[in-house]
Design an enzyme around this catalytic site. Structure first.
Site, PDB file in Angstrom:
ATOM      1  N   GLY A  19     -35.747 -41.323  27.645  1.00  0.00           N
ATOM      2  CA  GLY A  19     -35.641 -42.700  27.156  1.00  0.00           C
ATOM      3  C   GLY A  19     -36.717 -42.858  26.110  1.00  0.00           C
ATOM      4  N   HIS A  20     -36.317 -42.834  24.845  1.00  0.00           N
ATOM      5  CA  HIS A  20     -37.283 -42.875  23.752  1.00  0.00           C
ATOM      6  C   HIS A  20     -37.229 -44.245  23.080  1.00  0.00           C
ATOM      7  CE1 HIS A  20     -37.301 -38.182  23.384  1.00  0.00           C
ATOM      8  NE2 HIS A  20     -37.639 -38.621  24.572  1.00  0.00           N
ATOM      9  N   ASN A  30     -31.725 -38.009  30.481  1.00  0.00           N
ATOM     10  CA  ASN A  30     -32.892 -38.279  31.328  1.00  0.00           C
ATOM     11  C   ASN A  30     -34.012 -38.850  30.455  1.00  0.00           C
ATOM     12  OD1 ASN A  30     -33.029 -35.786  30.037  1.00  0.00           O
ATOM     13  ND2 ASN A  30     -34.117 -34.742  31.690  1.00  0.00           N
ATOM     14  N   ASP A  60     -42.751 -39.675  28.422  1.00  0.00           N
ATOM     15  CA  ASP A  60     -43.007 -41.075  28.065  1.00  0.00           C
ATOM     16  C   ASP A  60     -44.306 -41.279  27.287  1.00  0.00           C
ATOM     17  OD1 ASP A  60     -40.659 -41.676  29.419  1.00  0.00           O
ATOM     18  OD2 ASP A  60     -41.714 -42.046  31.302  1.00  0.00           O
ATOM     19  N   GLU A  61     -44.702 -40.286  26.530  1.00  0.00           N
ATOM     20  CA  GLU A  61     -45.950 -40.378  25.771  1.00  0.00           C
ATOM     21  C   GLU A  61     -45.812 -41.301  24.556  1.00  0.00           C
ATOM     22  OE1 GLU A  61     -44.388 -37.551  26.466  1.00  0.00           O
ATOM     23  OE2 GLU A  61     -45.703 -36.230  27.622  1.00  0.00           O
ATOM     24  N   GLN A 117     -38.954 -35.275  27.456  1.00  0.00           N
ATOM     25  CA  GLN A 117     -39.831 -35.043  28.612  1.00  0.00           C
ATOM     26  C   GLN A 117     -41.222 -34.628  28.110  1.00  0.00           C
ATOM     27  OE1 GLN A 117     -36.369 -33.417  28.968  1.00  0.00           O
ATOM     28  NE2 GLN A 117     -36.017 -35.542  29.408  1.00  0.00           N
ATOM     29  N   ARG A 141     -38.087 -47.725  36.614  1.00  0.00           N
ATOM     30  CA  ARG A 141     -38.982 -47.321  37.696  1.00  0.00           C
ATOM     31  C   ARG A 141     -40.442 -47.483  37.272  1.00  0.00           C
ATOM     32  NH1 ARG A 141     -37.467 -41.354  39.549  1.00  0.00           N
ATOM     33  NH2 ARG A 141     -37.137 -41.066  37.318  1.00  0.00           N
ATOM     34  N   LYS A 142     -41.280 -47.904  38.226  1.00  0.00           N
ATOM     35  CA  LYS A 142     -42.705 -48.055  37.949  1.00  0.00           C
ATOM     36  C   LYS A 142     -43.292 -46.662  37.704  1.00  0.00           C
ATOM     37  CE  LYS A 142     -46.729 -50.300  40.113  1.00  0.00           C
ATOM     38  NZ  LYS A 142     -47.732 -49.260  39.875  1.00  0.00           N
ATOM     39  N   GLY A 198     -50.242 -49.753  19.296  1.00  0.00           N
ATOM     40  CA  GLY A 198     -49.256 -50.745  19.730  1.00  0.00           C
ATOM     41  C   GLY A 198     -47.872 -50.151  19.608  1.00  0.00           C
ATOM     42  N   LYS A 241     -42.963 -40.459  22.210  1.00  0.00           N
ATOM     43  CA  LYS A 241     -42.367 -39.535  21.239  1.00  0.00           C
ATOM     44  C   LYS A 241     -41.419 -40.258  20.269  1.00  0.00           C
ATOM     45  CE  LYS A 241     -40.869 -37.209  24.798  1.00  0.00           C
ATOM     46  NZ  LYS A 241     -41.635 -37.815  25.896  1.00  0.00           N
TER      47      LYS A 241
HETATM   48  P1  GDP Z   1     -41.063 -41.456  24.966  1.00  0.00           P
HETATM   49  O1  GDP Z   1     -40.120 -41.142  26.068  1.00  0.00           O
HETATM   50  O2  GDP Z   1     -42.119 -40.398  24.811  1.00  0.00           O
HETATM   51  O3  GDP Z   1     -40.393 -41.764  23.659  1.00  0.00           O
HETATM   52  O4  GDP Z   1     -41.840 -42.777  25.425  1.00  0.00           O
HETATM   53  P2  GDP Z   1     -41.174 -44.075  26.097  1.00  0.00           P
HETATM   54  O5  GDP Z   1     -40.433 -44.825  25.061  1.00  0.00           O
HETATM   55  O6  GDP Z   1     -40.443 -43.730  27.347  1.00  0.00           O
HETATM   56  O7  GDP Z   1     -42.469 -44.838  26.595  1.00  0.00           O
HETATM   57  C1  GDP Z   1     -43.466 -45.241  25.710  1.00  0.00           C
HETATM   58  C2  GDP Z   1     -43.621 -46.765  25.841  1.00  0.00           C
HETATM   59  O8  GDP Z   1     -44.835 -47.168  25.237  1.00  0.00           O
HETATM   60  C3  GDP Z   1     -42.539 -47.528  25.119  1.00  0.00           C
HETATM   61  O9  GDP Z   1     -42.295 -48.724  25.794  1.00  0.00           O
HETATM   62  C4  GDP Z   1     -43.162 -47.806  23.742  1.00  0.00           C
HETATM   63  O10 GDP Z   1     -42.629 -48.955  23.113  1.00  0.00           O
HETATM   64  C5  GDP Z   1     -44.590 -48.021  24.123  1.00  0.00           C
HETATM   65  N1  GDP Z   1     -45.592 -47.613  23.121  1.00  0.00           N
HETATM   66  C6  GDP Z   1     -45.558 -46.561  22.264  1.00  0.00           C
HETATM   67  N2  GDP Z   1     -46.733 -46.471  21.597  1.00  0.00           N
HETATM   68  C7  GDP Z   1     -47.507 -47.466  22.060  1.00  0.00           C
HETATM   69  C8  GDP Z   1     -48.843 -47.874  21.778  1.00  0.00           C
HETATM   70  O11 GDP Z   1     -49.571 -47.286  20.988  1.00  0.00           O
HETATM   71  N3  GDP Z   1     -49.310 -48.975  22.461  1.00  0.00           N
HETATM   72  C9  GDP Z   1     -48.562 -49.641  23.362  1.00  0.00           C
HETATM   73  N4  GDP Z   1     -49.106 -50.679  23.965  1.00  0.00           N
HETATM   74  N5  GDP Z   1     -47.302 -49.282  23.648  1.00  0.00           N
HETATM   75  C10 GDP Z   1     -46.789 -48.205  23.020  1.00  0.00           C
HETATM   76  P1  IMO Z   2     -38.800 -38.795  28.142  1.00  0.00           P
HETATM   77  O1  IMO Z   2     -38.112 -37.916  27.133  1.00  0.00           O
HETATM   78  C1  IMO Z   2     -40.567 -39.101  32.127  1.00  0.00           C
HETATM   79  C2  IMO Z   2     -38.727 -36.671  35.289  1.00  0.00           C
HETATM   80  C3  IMO Z   2     -38.012 -37.396  36.409  1.00  0.00           C
HETATM   81  C4  IMO Z   2     -38.223 -36.429  37.552  1.00  0.00           C
HETATM   82  C5  IMO Z   2     -38.120 -35.061  36.870  1.00  0.00           C
HETATM   83  C6  IMO Z   2     -36.748 -34.409  36.976  1.00  0.00           C
HETATM   84  O2  IMO Z   2     -38.416 -40.214  28.054  1.00  0.00           O
HETATM   85  O3  IMO Z   2     -40.269 -38.570  28.103  1.00  0.00           O
HETATM   86  P2  IMO Z   2     -34.408 -34.868  35.811  1.00  0.00           P
HETATM   87  O4  IMO Z   2     -33.534 -36.090  35.816  1.00  0.00           O
HETATM   88  O5  IMO Z   2     -34.823 -34.405  34.458  1.00  0.00           O
HETATM   89  O6  IMO Z   2     -33.841 -33.748  36.614  1.00  0.00           O
HETATM   90  O7  IMO Z   2     -35.737 -35.328  36.596  1.00  0.00           O
HETATM   91  O8  IMO Z   2     -38.436 -35.293  35.509  1.00  0.00           O
HETATM   92  N1  IMO Z   2     -38.268 -37.011  33.919  1.00  0.00           N
HETATM   93  C7  IMO Z   2     -38.960 -37.765  33.057  1.00  0.00           C
HETATM   94  N2  IMO Z   2     -40.126 -38.440  33.222  1.00  0.00           N
HETATM   95  N3  IMO Z   2     -39.940 -39.099  30.928  1.00  0.00           N
HETATM   96  C8  IMO Z   2     -38.795 -38.411  30.757  1.00  0.00           C
HETATM   97  O9  IMO Z   2     -38.207 -38.283  29.557  1.00  0.00           O
HETATM   98  C9  IMO Z   2     -38.231 -37.738  31.855  1.00  0.00           C
HETATM   99  N4  IMO Z   2     -37.109 -37.002  32.038  1.00  0.00           N
HETATM  100  C10 IMO Z   2     -37.155 -36.551  33.303  1.00  0.00           C
HETATM  101  O10 IMO Z   2     -38.594 -38.655  36.655  1.00  0.00           O
HETATM  102  O11 IMO Z   2     -39.529 -36.555  38.046  1.00  0.00           O
HETATM  103 MG    MG Z   3     -39.371 -41.996  27.840  1.00  0.00          MG
END
Ligand code: GDP
Ligand code: IMO
Ligand code: MG
Length: 422
Positions: free
Chosen positions: A40-41, A38, A13-14, A221, A300-301, A409, A16
């Protein structure tokens, strides 16, 4: 040509998805190499928000080809829902989205097994996403999997055999379940999948590279969730590290170009497992609220804490990162001071390397002044506040790799490239 790889350096969730979308115009092809739904981008542009799970994040930029590689595990039911939603919003996927025949299928019984194994673990559960990821990769490695290419060859027999085997395991676990709805949606998904181009992605990608085309590989991940190098057993079931792109797409190591390592200006984790810099106080709540740290798919939080440079250095080492990307710096805009973990204390002794087990290690922090400036509308690095530049310089010095992109952002436009000399 070489392939560039973008991957997460923390626990996922960085951001990506956002950056792959931003970088896609520079590439001909975007390819996912591991993981499955698993992931969510999230991508935001023109006031719209999209969350991708199996489809690569290059899908919104022009007519770029997007590939789901052999290292990915695919759930046809979830794929159908995701692809149909995109098609309904006017994005044509059929010609541009190619799927490796060697990608493994997540079966309905894999999802049930995921839930059953978690239930059996009780308090020691991993907190998986419940998408059947672990059981699918287990079947792949134990040579019992069903692959996308099997849809075209003897599929019914292969599916029935795998299902029967899973049912036997579930019986042994005394796990009650109802397969009816899941299986119905899954079989509809199988039919839907047939409209897409099934490819030998290793041939396709290497052919494209020989033709001078450029490829960006999108990780899912993060490195701390890697099955070998993450916080085992609280990890996912694939190799999320750079080498995963080699096995997950059929790319030789000498074909790797830039490795973009992406991290948040702080740190988050979803699910169970050790997290040395986790905050249980008001500051942690503040980061969670300001960063909207709730799972993109599960809601999830996310657990929140300060940046962990010991873990980041380790990730940079195993991934061979050449360029860093810092996300969500805006979330720290209002903080008076910011902490960064530079070492761990283990049994009273300070260490600066990532140990075998991080359970119970205590973070050692350095405290830096915050920039206390709204950065969300900034367009260039010339506008960066002095304290923010100091934070970047500190990170670069600690990590030994330049931070080339800063995100301020969630929108595509809130992305600043740095042109500082290396
Ligand atoms: P991914 O799984 O690595 O693609 O990341 P996620 O989409 O799961 O989580 C990143 C969250 O941060 C998403 O809700 C994005 O819309 C948000 N986001 C990405 N870059 C930034 C940023 O620079 N600032 C803020 N406030 N939100 C961001
Ligand atoms: P993105 O690509 C954050 C975590 C789960 C759990 C562990 C194992 O959006 O960054 P799994 O269902 O893969 O067997 O779960 O890995 N996990 C993630 N956490 N971002 C993800 O993907 C994740 N995919 C799996 O929460 O701790
Ligand atoms: Mg994600």
């Amino acid at each position: 040509m070489k392939v560039d790889i973008l991957l997460g350096l923390q626990w996922g969730d960085e951001g990506k998805g956002k950056v792959v979308d931003v970088l896609t115009p520079r590439y001909d092809v975007v390819a996912r190499f591991q993981g499955g739904p698993n992931a969510g981008h999230t991508l935001e542009f023109e006031g719209q928000k999209y969350v991708l799970r199996s489809i690569p994040s290059g899908i919104f930029q022009g007519d770029k080809v997007n590939i789901i590689g052999n290292g990915v595990v695919l759930d046809p039911a979830l794929f159908k829902a995701e692809a149909e939603a995109l098609e309904a919003s006017g994005h044509n996927l059929k010609e541009r989205l190619h799927i490796s025949k060697k990608a493994h299928l997540i079966l309905p019984t894999h999802r049930i097994l995921d839930a059953a194994y978690e239930a059996a673990k009780g308090d020691a559960k991993v907190g998986t996403t419940g998408k059947g990821i672990g059981p699918t990769y287990t079947d792949k490695v134990s040579r019992n999997g069903v692959r996308v290419g099997d849809i075209l060859h003897d599929f019914d027999k292969k599916y029935a055999a795998a299902k029967a085997r899973h049912e036997q395991i579930l019986k042994g676990l005394n796990y009650e379940y109802d397969l009816t709805e899941l299986e119905k949606a899954w079989l509809e998904g199988i039919d839907y999948l047939k409209q897409f181009k099934f490819v030998d992605s290793e041939h396709e990608i290497n052919g494209l590279l020989s033709d001078g085309k450029s490829v960006l590989c999108e990780g899912a991940q993060g490195t701390m969730l890697d099955v070998d190098f993450g916080s085992y057993p609280f990890v996912t079931s694939s190799n999320t590290i750079c080498a995963g792109a080699c096995t997950g797409l059929g790319i030789a190591p000498n074909k790797i170009g830039e490795v973009y390592g992406i991290f948040k200006a702080y740190c988050t984790r979803v699910g169970a497992g050790p997290f040395p810099t986790e905050l249980f106080d008001k500051t942690g709540d503040q980061i969670c609220t300001l960063g909207h740290e709730f799972g993109s798919v599960t809601g999830r939080k996310r657990r929140c804490g300060w940046i962990d440079l010991v873990a980041l250095k380790y990730a940079i080492m195993v991934d061979g990162v050449t360029k860093l990307i810092m996300m969500k710096s805006d979330v720290l805009d209002t903080f008076e001071t910011i902490k960064a973990c530079v070492a761990y204390k283990v049994n009273g002794e300070e260490i600066d390397y990532f140990p075998f087990d991080i359970e119970g290690v205590e973070p050692v922090y350095v405290e830096l002044p915050g920039w206390q400036t709204d950065m969300t509308k900034m367009q260039s690095e010339d506008e960066f506040p002095e304290e923010f530049n100091a934070y970047l310089s500190f990170l670069e010095e600690q990590l030994g790799v330049p931070v080339k992109i800063v995100s301020v952002g969630p929108d595509r436009g809130q992305t600043i490239e740095r042109y500082t000399e290396e």
